[in-house]
Design a protein around this motif. Structure first.
Motif, short mmCIF file in Angstrom:
data_model
loop_
_atom_site.label_atom_id
_atom_site.label_comp_id
_atom_site.label_asym_id
_atom_site.label_seq_id
_atom_site.Cartn_x
_atom_site.Cartn_y
_atom_site.Cartn_z
N LYS A 132 0.84 -1.21 0.00
CA LYS A 132 0.00 0.00 0.00
C LYS A 132 0.87 1.25 0.00
O LYS A 132 1.97 1.27 0.56
CB LYS A 132 -0.92 0.00 1.22
CG LYS A 132 -2.04 -1.02 1.15
CD LYS A 132 -2.94 -0.91 2.38
CE LYS A 132 -4.23 -1.68 2.23
NZ LYS A 132 -4.12 -2.98 1.60
N SER B 205 2.59 4.60 1.01
CA SER B 205 3.14 5.11 2.27
C SER B 205 3.71 4.00 3.15
O SER B 205 4.36 4.30 4.15
CB SER B 205 2.10 5.91 3.07
OG SER B 205 1.22 5.07 3.78
N GLN B 206 3.49 2.74 2.80
CA GLN B 206 4.04 1.65 3.60
C GLN B 206 5.44 1.29 3.13
O GLN B 206 6.02 1.97 2.30
CB GLN B 206 3.08 0.46 3.56
CG GLN B 206 1.75 0.74 4.24
CD GLN B 206 0.91 -0.50 4.45
OE1 GLN B 206 1.14 -1.55 3.86
NE2 GLN B 206 -0.09 -0.38 5.33
N THR B 207 5.97 0.22 3.73
CA THR B 207 7.34 -0.20 3.44
C THR B 207 7.37 -1.43 2.54
O THR B 207 6.69 -2.42 2.82
CB THR B 207 8.11 -0.49 4.74
OG1 THR B 207 8.20 0.71 5.51
CG2 THR B 207 9.52 -1.00 4.44
N ASN C 34 10.99 2.50 2.28
CA ASN C 34 9.81 3.00 2.98
C ASN C 34 9.13 4.16 2.24
O ASN C 34 9.64 4.66 1.24
CB ASN C 34 10.16 3.38 4.42
CG ASN C 34 11.26 4.42 4.50
OD1 ASN C 34 11.34 5.32 3.67
ND2 ASN C 34 12.13 4.28 5.49
#
Lengths: 121, 112
Positions: free
Chosen positions: A13, A15-17, A85
């Motif tokens: 998703k 904004s995730q890592t 990230n």
């Protein structure tokens, strides 16, 4: 003959890592003389070098990704990992791990098959 | 924009000779860094074709050869075969980007 194999989630998703692991077989990462590298290829585009880790643990990153990037390794398990990230759709790509032969201008003599990572909600 | 410039596409008939150029500048090829070449078939990972300007890894036929001069390098393929179709990339280093590995944008070879 050394072989490399990427593994990790195919969907991340925004904004995730993004996390991927490359497992090395047929040779030891501790032997020296090689940089264990990550390279990516955006869909339908060319190759972009991401960075590498040496058996000593030293790392070197593409300046354009450095602020979001961590490459680590577990030499005892013969694998190395990529963490990127704050991903966006622009990070959607096929991610390859590869072995770079150490030298003044190293070349990549072994590649994994690639892992497609899509960044989407 | 790729640091190294390659023609987007080239084509040739079976048996012909084709060359793919890779143009850089004084921060990369012109600085003395070696050039390497890779071929990528559809849906597969790149494979090393030529290393250190003009050396072939074991198993690569001598139909493939490389050269380097000044700020440019070239890959030549003789006796073109249908199996040679694919994307070809050059690679070097660039001091202007803190010693980063750089690739060309790739050249798609079509065998007519």
């Amino acid at each position: 003959q050394v072989q490399l194999q990427e593994s990790g989630p195919g969907l991340v998703k925004p904004s995730q890592t993004l996390s991927l692991t490359c497992t090395v077989s047929g040779g030891s990462m501790k032997s020296g003389g090689y940089y264990w590298s990550w390279i990516r290829q955006h869909p339908g585009k060319g190759l972009e070098w991401i960075g590498y880790i040496y058996y000593s643990g030293s790392t070197y990153y593409n300046p354009s990704l450095k602020s979001r990037l961590t490459i680590s390794a577990d030499m005892s398990k013969n694998h190395f990992s990529l963490k990127l990230n704050s991903v966006t759709a622009a990070d959607t790509a096929i991610y390859y791990c590869a072995r770079e032969v150490w030298g003044a201008t190293g070349h990549f003599d072994s590649w994994g098959q690639g892992s497609l990572v899509t960044v989407s909600s | 924009q790729p640091v190294l410039t390659q023609p987007p596409s080239i084509s040739g008939a079976p048996g012909q000779r084709v060359t793919i150029s890779c143009t850089g500048n004084s921060s990369n090829i012109g600085a003395g860094f070696d050039v390497h070449w890779y071929r990528q078939l559809p849906g597969t990972a790149p494979k090393l074709l030529i290393f250190s300007n003009n050396n072939r890894p074991s198993g690569v036929p001598d139909r493939f050869s490389g050269s380097k001069s000044g700020t440019s390098a070239s890959l030549a393929i003789t006796g073109l075969q249908a199996a040679d179709e694919g994307d070809y990339y050059c690679q070097s280093y660039d001091t202007g980007l803190s010693g980063s590995v750089v690739f060309g944008g790739g050249t798609k070879l079509t065998v007519l």
